[in-house]
Design a protein around this motif. Structure first.
Motif, PDB file in Angstrom:
ATOM      1  N   GLY A   1     -21.622 -37.198  68.342  1.00  0.00           N
ATOM      2  CA  GLY A   1     -20.890 -36.241  69.244  1.00  0.00           C
ATOM      3  C   GLY A   1     -19.821 -35.511  68.517  1.00  0.00           C
ATOM      4  O   GLY A   1     -19.668 -35.504  67.405  1.00  0.00           O
ATOM      5  N   PRO A   2     -18.904 -34.832  69.074  1.00  0.00           N
ATOM      6  CA  PRO A   2     -17.752 -34.039  68.643  1.00  0.00           C
ATOM      7  C   PRO A   2     -17.025 -35.128  67.947  1.00  0.00           C
ATOM      8  O   PRO A   2     -16.327 -35.870  68.301  1.00  0.00           O
ATOM      9  N   ALA A   3     -16.970 -34.615  66.555  1.00  0.00           N
ATOM     10  CA  ALA A   3     -16.027 -35.497  65.576  1.00  0.00           C
ATOM     11  C   ALA A   3     -15.721 -34.634  64.413  1.00  0.00           C
ATOM     12  O   ALA A   3     -16.731 -33.975  63.942  1.00  0.00           O
ATOM     13  N   SER A   4     -14.564 -34.988  63.565  1.00  0.00           N
ATOM     14  CA  SER A   4     -14.268 -34.355  62.382  1.00  0.00           C
ATOM     15  C   SER A   4     -13.482 -35.335  61.460  1.00  0.00           C
ATOM     16  O   SER A   4     -12.736 -36.141  62.058  1.00  0.00           O
ATOM     17  N   ILE A   5     -13.645 -34.905  60.095  1.00  0.00           N
ATOM     18  CA  ILE A   5     -12.705 -35.713  59.387  1.00  0.00           C
ATOM     19  C   ILE A   5     -12.881 -34.911  57.968  1.00  0.00           C
ATOM     20  O   ILE A   5     -13.783 -34.417  57.504  1.00  0.00           O
ATOM     21  N   MET A   6     -11.299 -34.638  57.585  1.00  0.00           N
ATOM     22  CA  MET A   6     -11.375 -33.801  56.421  1.00  0.00           C
ATOM     23  C   MET A   6     -10.053 -34.275  55.552  1.00  0.00           C
ATOM     24  O   MET A   6      -9.148 -34.652  56.359  1.00  0.00           O
ATOM     25  N   GLU A   7     -10.186 -33.680  54.458  1.00  0.00           N
ATOM     26  CA  GLU A   7      -8.485 -33.835  53.511  1.00  0.00           C
ATOM     27  C   GLU A   7      -7.780 -32.896  54.144  1.00  0.00           C
ATOM     28  O   GLU A   7      -8.024 -32.032  54.684  1.00  0.00           O
ATOM     29  N   TRP A   8      -6.569 -32.989  54.002  1.00  0.00           N
ATOM     30  CA  TRP A   8      -5.507 -32.127  54.616  1.00  0.00           C
ATOM     31  C   TRP A   8      -5.543 -30.693  53.735  1.00  0.00           C
ATOM     32  O   TRP A   8      -5.704 -30.895  52.551  1.00  0.00           O
ATOM     33  N   ALA A   9      -5.724 -29.868  54.694  1.00  0.00           N
ATOM     34  CA  ALA A   9      -5.765 -28.370  53.919  1.00  0.00           C
ATOM     35  C   ALA A   9      -4.342 -27.453  54.407  1.00  0.00           C
ATOM     36  O   ALA A   9      -4.130 -27.374  55.437  1.00  0.00           O
ATOM     37  N   VAL A  10      -3.374 -27.509  53.293  1.00  0.00           N
ATOM     38  CA  VAL A  10      -1.966 -27.145  53.298  1.00  0.00           C
ATOM     39  C   VAL A  10      -1.598 -26.094  52.451  1.00  0.00           C
ATOM     40  O   VAL A  10      -0.531 -25.671  52.578  1.00  0.00           O
ATOM     41  N   GLY A  11      -2.374 -25.946  51.647  1.00  0.00           N
ATOM     42  CA  GLY A  11      -2.143 -24.936  50.710  1.00  0.00           C
ATOM     43  C   GLY A  11      -3.200 -24.629  49.458  1.00  0.00           C
ATOM     44  O   GLY A  11      -4.135 -25.559  49.571  1.00  0.00           O
ATOM     45  N   PRO A  12      -3.010 -23.520  48.628  1.00  0.00           N
ATOM     46  CA  PRO A  12      -4.377 -23.062  47.671  1.00  0.00           C
ATOM     47  C   PRO A  12      -4.511 -24.506  46.664  1.00  0.00           C
ATOM     48  O   PRO A  12      -5.797 -24.565  46.263  1.00  0.00           O
ATOM     49  N   ALA A  13      -3.508 -25.200  46.837  1.00  0.00           N
ATOM     50  CA  ALA A  13      -3.607 -26.296  45.681  1.00  0.00           C
ATOM     51  C   ALA A  13      -4.373 -27.580  46.307  1.00  0.00           C
ATOM     52  O   ALA A  13      -4.597 -28.909  45.889  1.00  0.00           O
ATOM     53  N   SER A  14      -4.513 -27.686  47.624  1.00  0.00           N
ATOM     54  CA  SER A  14      -5.063 -28.841  48.435  1.00  0.00           C
ATOM     55  C   SER A  14      -6.531 -29.010  48.298  1.00  0.00           C
ATOM     56  O   SER A  14      -7.536 -28.084  47.741  1.00  0.00           O
TER      57      SER A  14
ATOM     58  N   SER B   1      -8.624 -40.226  51.035  1.00  0.00           N
ATOM     59  CA  SER B   1      -7.998 -38.860  50.947  1.00  0.00           C
ATOM     60  C   SER B   1      -8.335 -38.155  52.233  1.00  0.00           C
ATOM     61  O   SER B   1      -7.701 -37.049  52.715  1.00  0.00           O
ATOM     62  N   LEU B   2      -9.387 -38.738  53.091  1.00  0.00           N
ATOM     63  CA  LEU B   2      -9.980 -37.739  54.169  1.00  0.00           C
ATOM     64  C   LEU B   2      -8.908 -38.378  55.579  1.00  0.00           C
ATOM     65  O   LEU B   2      -9.202 -39.109  56.538  1.00  0.00           O
ATOM     66  N   GLY B   3      -7.507 -37.785  55.376  1.00  0.00           N
ATOM     67  CA  GLY B   3      -6.718 -38.177  56.409  1.00  0.00           C
ATOM     68  C   GLY B   3      -6.407 -37.562  57.624  1.00  0.00           C
ATOM     69  O   GLY B   3      -5.989 -38.081  58.658  1.00  0.00           O
ATOM     70  N   ASN B   4      -7.258 -36.262  57.822  1.00  0.00           N
ATOM     71  CA  ASN B   4      -7.154 -35.507  59.075  1.00  0.00           C
ATOM     72  C   ASN B   4      -8.745 -35.994  59.712  1.00  0.00           C
ATOM     73  O   ASN B   4      -9.693 -35.147  59.680  1.00  0.00           O
ATOM     74  N   ALA B   5      -8.656 -37.012  60.530  1.00  0.00           N
ATOM     75  CA  ALA B   5      -9.661 -37.451  60.873  1.00  0.00           C
ATOM     76  C   ALA B   5      -9.703 -37.617  62.709  1.00  0.00           C
ATOM     77  O   ALA B   5      -8.750 -37.794  63.202  1.00  0.00           O
ATOM     78  N   TRP B   6     -10.670 -37.166  63.274  1.00  0.00           N
ATOM     79  CA  TRP B   6     -10.771 -37.110  64.712  1.00  0.00           C
ATOM     80  C   TRP B   6     -12.105 -37.868  65.300  1.00  0.00           C
ATOM     81  O   TRP B   6     -13.214 -37.246  64.759  1.00  0.00           O
TER      82      TRP B   6
END
Ligand SMILES: [Ca+2]
Length: 266
Positions: free
Chosen positions: A37-50, A18-23
């Motif tokens: 180095g600079p990097a990130s990965i997270m689940e999509w945060a698009v609303g209070p139920a995310s 579910s960690l779809g927001n990856a860079w």
């Protein structure tokens, strides 16, 4: 991936779950990811139920380095900041490599409470765990309680509040974060029926994605302005509630508290 009970297990054996927001994620070693180095990965945060609500979050991970940079970040489901951010791992800026957890809340600006994970070292794998219950947030490292919050603990979406999404961040070329496994078990699952969290459709547009590049820049700008490495405190003006963290004072306070009470909590 999440199952019917809302539980989640990501081994990185078959992608990022579910960690779809990856860079800028290094997936070259099977079964793990590394943020170097600079990097990130997270689940999509698009609303209070995310994301997810009350329950137990367990992360098998290793940080390398002794400077601020790596983070295990639970980001507000609505992607709004200041807000309901919870950090299960960051590194203090005093060169000791000490790790700490932080609970943030919005109080006319960012307010937060950090607690040091005393005696936890980088350079070796640890099990980081967060137990989010009504009115109580507990953090453990390798099964030992390292932080406990009872004030400003957020309410999850199912109970009228908001969920948080699971994320990992690194902002420093001298640090790295490797994640081996991520698990989430909802509170009460296996004991009593739980109300399933509403399903949020996968976003098609990336507009709501967190701009992690901007966050990293904000961290550095904030440090320059305030002397605090706090991840997301606004650079200008300084947060109206939370002052710059004096880690030496906190460490002294922790030790004094332990001497007085036998507890390592602030
Ligand atoms: Ca794995």
């Amino acid at each position: 991936m999440a199952n019917a009970t809302g539980a989640l297990s990501i081994s990185f054996d078959n992608g990022l779950g579910s960690l779809g927001n990856a860079w800028n994620i290094d997936q070259s070693v099977h079964g793990q990811i590394t943020l170097a180095g600079p990097a990130s990965i997270m689940e999509w945060a698009v609303g209070p139920a995310s994301g997810h609500g009350y329950g137990t979050y367990t992360v098998q991970a290793q940080v390398n380095g002794n400077q601020p940079g790596p983070g295990i970040i639970f980001w507000p489901g609505d992607n709004q900041w200041p807000g309901q951010e919870i950090d299960l791992l960051e590194i203090t800026p005093n060169g000791s490599g000490a790790q700490y957890g932080t609970l943030h809340w919005n109080q006319g600006g960012d307010a937060y409470e950090p607690q040091v994970f005393w005696g936890v070292s980088s350079g070796v794998p640890h099990e980081y765990q967060m137990i989010w219950e009504p009115g109580h947030l507990t953090m453990k490292v390798d099964g030992t309680v390292t932080a406990s919050f009872t004030d400003h603990v957020p309410v999850d979406f199912t109970h009228g509040g908001m969920n948080n999404t699971i994320g990992f961040l690194n902002t420093n070329s001298h640090t790295s974060l490797t994640v081996f496994q991520v698990d989430y078990v909802p509170l009460g699952s296996g004991a009593a029926p739980v109300v399933a969290a509403p399903v949020v459709a996968a976003p098609v547009v990336v507009a709501a994605a967190v701009d992690w590049n901007a966050l990293a820049a904000q961290v550095e700008a904030n440090f320059a302005a305030t002397g605090s490495w706090d991840l997301n405190a606004p650079a200008i003006p300084a947060p109206p509630v939370a002052a710059a963290v004096d880690w030496n004072a906190i460490a002294a306070q922790v030790e004094a508290n332990f001497a007085a009470t036998g507890s390592w909590h602030l």
